[in-house]
Write a protein that holds these residues in place. Structure first.
Motif, PDB file in Angstrom:
ATOM      1  N   ILE A   1       0.525  -0.985  -0.195  1.00  0.00           N
ATOM      2  CA  ILE A   1      -0.087   0.139   0.019  1.00  0.00           C
ATOM      3  C   ILE A   1       0.956   1.180  -0.020  1.00  0.00           C
ATOM      4  O   ILE A   1       1.774   1.269   0.643  1.00  0.00           O
ATOM      5  CB  ILE A   1      -0.847   0.172   1.144  1.00  0.00           C
ATOM      6  CG1 ILE A   1      -1.873  -1.322   1.069  1.00  0.00           C
ATOM      7  CG2 ILE A   1      -1.629   1.258   1.560  1.00  0.00           C
ATOM      8  CD1 ILE A   1      -2.764  -1.043  -0.062  1.00  0.00           C
ATOM      9  N   LYS A   2       0.765   2.032  -0.824  1.00  0.00           N
ATOM     10  CA  LYS A   2       1.409   3.432  -0.817  1.00  0.00           C
ATOM     11  C   LYS A   2       0.851   4.235   0.164  1.00  0.00           C
ATOM     12  O   LYS A   2      -0.422   4.483   0.507  1.00  0.00           O
ATOM     13  CB  LYS A   2       0.967   4.279  -2.137  1.00  0.00           C
ATOM     14  CG  LYS A   2       1.586   3.452  -3.363  1.00  0.00           C
ATOM     15  CD  LYS A   2       1.436   4.373  -4.775  1.00  0.00           C
ATOM     16  CE  LYS A   2       2.141   3.534  -5.780  1.00  0.00           C
ATOM     17  NZ  LYS A   2       1.788   4.305  -7.130  1.00  0.00           N
ATOM     18  N   VAL A   3       1.556   4.850   0.943  1.00  0.00           N
ATOM     19  CA  VAL A   3       1.606   5.539   1.972  1.00  0.00           C
ATOM     20  C   VAL A   3       2.398   6.984   2.097  1.00  0.00           C
ATOM     21  O   VAL A   3       3.488   7.045   1.781  1.00  0.00           O
ATOM     22  CB  VAL A   3       2.020   5.000   3.311  1.00  0.00           C
ATOM     23  CG1 VAL A   3       1.606   5.780   4.753  1.00  0.00           C
ATOM     24  CG2 VAL A   3       1.547   3.532   3.638  1.00  0.00           C
ATOM     25  N   LYS A   4       1.388   8.070   2.473  1.00  0.00           N
ATOM     26  CA  LYS A   4       2.140   9.351   2.472  1.00  0.00           C
ATOM     27  C   LYS A   4       1.540  10.189   3.688  1.00  0.00           C
ATOM     28  O   LYS A   4       0.509   9.686   4.274  1.00  0.00           O
ATOM     29  CB  LYS A   4       2.002  10.051   1.348  1.00  0.00           C
ATOM     30  CG  LYS A   4       0.518  10.394   0.757  1.00  0.00           C
ATOM     31  CD  LYS A   4       0.758  11.328  -0.424  1.00  0.00           C
ATOM     32  CE  LYS A   4      -0.794  11.951  -0.773  1.00  0.00           C
ATOM     33  NZ  LYS A   4      -0.685  12.789  -1.903  1.00  0.00           N
ATOM     34  N   LEU A   5       2.286  11.310   3.982  1.00  0.00           N
ATOM     35  CA  LEU A   5       1.855  12.209   4.861  1.00  0.00           C
ATOM     36  C   LEU A   5       1.555  13.461   4.742  1.00  0.00           C
ATOM     37  O   LEU A   5       2.215  14.098   3.584  1.00  0.00           O
ATOM     38  CB  LEU A   5       3.366  12.310   6.043  1.00  0.00           C
ATOM     39  CG  LEU A   5       3.224  12.920   7.318  1.00  0.00           C
ATOM     40  CD1 LEU A   5       2.161  12.587   8.096  1.00  0.00           C
ATOM     41  CD2 LEU A   5       4.487  13.179   7.757  1.00  0.00           C
ATOM     42  N   GLU A   6       0.358  13.804   5.170  1.00  0.00           N
ATOM     43  CA  GLU A   6       0.032  15.241   4.660  1.00  0.00           C
ATOM     44  C   GLU A   6      -0.273  15.949   6.145  1.00  0.00           C
ATOM     45  O   GLU A   6      -0.490  15.116   7.262  1.00  0.00           O
ATOM     46  CB  GLU A   6      -1.174  15.145   3.989  1.00  0.00           C
ATOM     47  CG  GLU A   6      -1.084  14.657   2.699  1.00  0.00           C
ATOM     48  CD  GLU A   6      -0.367  15.631   1.575  1.00  0.00           C
ATOM     49  OE1 GLU A   6      -0.245  16.904   2.150  1.00  0.00           O
ATOM     50  OE2 GLU A   6      -0.161  15.085   0.547  1.00  0.00           O
ATOM     51  N   SER A   7      -0.179  17.365   5.961  1.00  0.00           N
ATOM     52  CA  SER A   7      -0.316  18.243   7.274  1.00  0.00           C
ATOM     53  C   SER A   7      -1.423  19.217   6.831  1.00  0.00           C
ATOM     54  O   SER A   7      -2.017  19.425   5.903  1.00  0.00           O
ATOM     55  CB  SER A   7       0.838  18.967   7.898  1.00  0.00           C
ATOM     56  OG  SER A   7       1.188  20.017   7.041  1.00  0.00           O
ATOM     57  N   LEU A   8      -2.078  19.851   8.229  1.00  0.00           N
ATOM     58  CA  LEU A   8      -3.226  20.835   7.762  1.00  0.00           C
ATOM     59  C   LEU A   8      -2.603  21.822   6.957  1.00  0.00           C
ATOM     60  O   LEU A   8      -3.146  22.381   6.078  1.00  0.00           O
ATOM     61  CB  LEU A   8      -3.142  21.714   9.181  1.00  0.00           C
ATOM     62  CG  LEU A   8      -4.183  22.690   9.122  1.00  0.00           C
ATOM     63  CD1 LEU A   8      -5.828  22.274   8.919  1.00  0.00           C
ATOM     64  CD2 LEU A   8      -4.536  23.409  10.599  1.00  0.00           C
ATOM     65  N   GLN A   9      -1.398  22.303   6.680  1.00  0.00           N
ATOM     66  CA  GLN A   9      -0.875  23.238   5.790  1.00  0.00           C
ATOM     67  C   GLN A   9      -0.662  22.509   4.339  1.00  0.00           C
ATOM     68  O   GLN A   9      -0.766  23.326   3.662  1.00  0.00           O
ATOM     69  CB  GLN A   9       0.764  23.703   6.213  1.00  0.00           C
ATOM     70  CG  GLN A   9       0.800  24.575   7.552  1.00  0.00           C
ATOM     71  CD  GLN A   9       0.692  23.637   8.738  1.00  0.00           C
ATOM     72  OE1 GLN A   9       0.993  22.225   8.804  1.00  0.00           O
ATOM     73  NE2 GLN A   9       0.203  24.115   9.975  1.00  0.00           N
TER      74      GLN A   9
END
Length: 144
Positions: free
Chosen positions: A73-81
């Motif tokens: 599974i491709k996993v990435k990180l995002e933030s509020l910004q």
């Protein structure tokens, strides 16, 4: 669209709860055949969590906003910004929200291509999450 939550007192968030929620989220993504996006309020506050859940260089890659693969599974990180309000991600994803603020939850809910949302948070910071759970009939997760 399914919504899940694991909101507990701080003591119950220890001893494997982090890894269990990540694994649950990855399993949901596998079942749906889509990727996973981990969402945090800001990138600097999630390093310790990521190191508990992602071995070796995977946590560092996520913190650099590089995509990794876990169990296919491709996993990435995002933030509020980095998640823009009403942003339309072209591909459907599962979203794992870690200790989300009400602003972060609103941004995730505004994503039109979401297929599931999993929330992991502490009871102390959860008044807005109680409302979110009621409004969306979210299912509570328990540790087994």
């Amino acid at each position: 669209m399914k919504r899940y939550y694991f909101v507990q007192p701080w003591e119950k968030l220890q001893d494997g709860a982090h890894q269990s929620v990540v694994e649950f989220s990855i399993q949901r993504a596998q079942k749906l055949g889509i990727g996973l996006v981990i969402c945090v309020h800001n990138l600097s506050s999630c390093e310790q969590f990521l190191k508990k859940c992602f071995p070796g260089t995977q946590a560092k890659k996520l913190l650099r906003r590089e995509e990794i693969s876990r169990n296919g599974i491709k996993v990435k990180l995002e933030s509020l910004q980095t998640i823009k309000a009403n942003y339309h991600f072209p591909d459907a994803k599962v979203y794992l929200a870690l200790f989300p603020s009400s602003d972060l939850m609103a941004r995730i809910e505004a994503i039109t291509s979401k297929k599931a949302i999993v929330v992991f948070s502490e009871t102390l910071n959860s008044e807005h999450l109680v409302e979110w759970c009621k409004e969306h009939n979210a299912k509570e997760l328990t540790l087994q």
